[in-house]
Design a protein around this motif. Structure first.
Motif, PDB file in Angstrom:
ATOM      1  N   GLN A  82       0.798  -1.176   0.167  1.00  0.00           N
ATOM      2  CA  GLN A  82       0.140  -0.204   0.227  1.00  0.00           C
ATOM      3  C   GLN A  82       0.639   0.873  -0.512  1.00  0.00           C
ATOM      4  OE1 GLN A  82      -3.659  -0.240  -0.409  1.00  0.00           O
ATOM      5  NE2 GLN A  82      -3.083   2.191   0.089  1.00  0.00           N
ATOM      6  N   ASP A  83       1.736   1.410   1.067  1.00  0.00           N
ATOM      7  CA  ASP A  83       2.473   2.476   0.805  1.00  0.00           C
ATOM      8  C   ASP A  83       3.392   2.698  -0.225  1.00  0.00           C
ATOM      9  OD1 ASP A  83       2.140   3.145   3.709  1.00  0.00           O
ATOM     10  OD2 ASP A  83       3.463   2.076   4.281  1.00  0.00           O
ATOM     11  N   ASP A  84       3.780   1.853  -1.458  1.00  0.00           N
ATOM     12  CA  ASP A  84       4.679   1.130  -2.520  1.00  0.00           C
ATOM     13  C   ASP A  84       3.691   2.810  -3.424  1.00  0.00           C
ATOM     14  OD1 ASP A  84       6.555   1.893  -4.617  1.00  0.00           O
ATOM     15  OD2 ASP A  84       5.734  -0.652  -4.257  1.00  0.00           O
ATOM     16  N   VAL A  85       1.935   2.197  -3.544  1.00  0.00           N
ATOM     17  CA  VAL A  85       1.321   2.924  -4.735  1.00  0.00           C
ATOM     18  C   VAL A  85       1.649   4.158  -4.060  1.00  0.00           C
ATOM     19  CG1 VAL A  85      -1.076   2.036  -5.228  1.00  0.00           C
ATOM     20  CG2 VAL A  85      -0.500   0.113  -4.510  1.00  0.00           C
ATOM     21  N   ASN A  86       0.800   4.645  -2.666  1.00  0.00           N
ATOM     22  CA  ASN A  86       1.025   5.784  -2.477  1.00  0.00           C
ATOM     23  C   ASN A  86       2.134   6.847  -2.973  1.00  0.00           C
ATOM     24  OD1 ASN A  86      -1.805   5.375  -1.162  1.00  0.00           O
ATOM     25  ND2 ASN A  86      -0.649   5.699   0.549  1.00  0.00           N
ATOM     26  N   GLN A  87       2.951   5.525  -3.087  1.00  0.00           N
ATOM     27  CA  GLN A  87       4.940   6.536  -3.095  1.00  0.00           C
ATOM     28  C   GLN A  87       5.103   6.402  -4.079  1.00  0.00           C
ATOM     29  OE1 GLN A  87       6.173   8.004  -0.909  1.00  0.00           O
ATOM     30  NE2 GLN A  87       7.952   8.569  -2.299  1.00  0.00           N
ATOM     31  N   ARG A  88       4.113   5.810  -5.460  1.00  0.00           N
ATOM     32  CA  ARG A  88       3.904   5.943  -6.543  1.00  0.00           C
ATOM     33  C   ARG A  88       2.675   7.310  -7.626  1.00  0.00           C
ATOM     34  NH1 ARG A  88       3.206   0.518  -8.575  1.00  0.00           N
ATOM     35  NH2 ARG A  88       3.527  -0.444  -6.825  1.00  0.00           N
ATOM     36  N   GLY A  89       1.977   7.276  -6.539  1.00  0.00           N
ATOM     37  CA  GLY A  89       0.840   8.342  -6.874  1.00  0.00           C
ATOM     38  C   GLY A  89       1.116   9.781  -6.448  1.00  0.00           C
ATOM     39  N   ILE A  90       1.844   9.673  -4.924  1.00  0.00           N
ATOM     40  CA  ILE A  90       2.317  11.455  -5.032  1.00  0.00           C
ATOM     41  C   ILE A  90       3.592  11.588  -6.306  1.00  0.00           C
ATOM     42  CG2 ILE A  90       3.491  12.088  -3.255  1.00  0.00           C
ATOM     43  CD1 ILE A  90       2.647  11.309  -1.432  1.00  0.00           C
TER      44      ILE A  90
END
Length: 182
Positions: A8-16
């Motif tokens: 989940q953190d990886d997806v958020n980081q890519r979104g930002i």
């Protein structure tokens, strides 16, 4: 404990990162057009040379359209935009009567109505009504100079209203009150 990012953190980081990259591209495109990306206003570009006589886009010591405007000018512009100019000119005849015709005439005569370019003026005595009729062309010239041509085309000058002896619903024709004085 593991220090690796979870899914989940990886997806958020890519979104930002995607948002940052999109924002940076939009800013670069705005700079290329000569605008400030954050505020949507033009930014002076140092490489451009100002043409003589052209205005800068930022405020300076001279007059500017963004400066505060007098209320009278704004009201006049509003009247022009809405098509109220004839009504405002007609109202100016009544509002500026003393300034237009002078204090002496204004003390003895008042405008009562303005219909189709005919200004009705009531004088306080028949002598003043006669005097105003003699100087009618001068009055029309003063009014035209103050409020504009075509607002008042002619004057209808009347003396004071005479008293009416008709009282009540019934009226008998005849000599009226004079027959009892005799």
């Amino acid at each position: 404990m593991s220090t690796e990012p979870t899914g989940q953190d990886d997806v958020n980081q890519r979104g930002i990162d995607l948002v940052r990259r999109t924002l940076e591209e939009a800013r670069a495109a705005a700079r290329a057009r000569g605008q400030d990306a954050g505020l949507g206003r033009a930014v002076p570009v140092p490489s451009r040379r100002r043409v003589t006589g052209s205005r800068r886009r930022w405020s300076g010591p001279g007059p500017d359209t963004r400066d505060p405007q007098p209320l009278g000018r704004l009201a006049q512009d509003l009247a022009k935009q809405r098509g109220w100019t004839p009504q405002v000119a007609e109202g100016a005849v009544f509002g500026q009567w003393k300034a237009v015709v002078g204090h002496q005439i204004a003390d003895h005569a008042t405008p009562t109505a303005l219909n189709d370019g005919v200004l009705s003026v009531t004088a306080e005595s028949t002598a003043w009504a006669t005097q105003l009729r003699l100087m009618q062309s001068q009055l029309l010239a003063k009014i035209a100079a103050a409020v504009g041509n075509g607002v008042v085309k002619s004057l209808k000058i009347t003396g004071p209203a005479r008293p009416s002896w008709r009282k009540g619903q019934k009226h008998f024709s005849g000599r009226g009150p004079r027959d009892t004085y005799g």
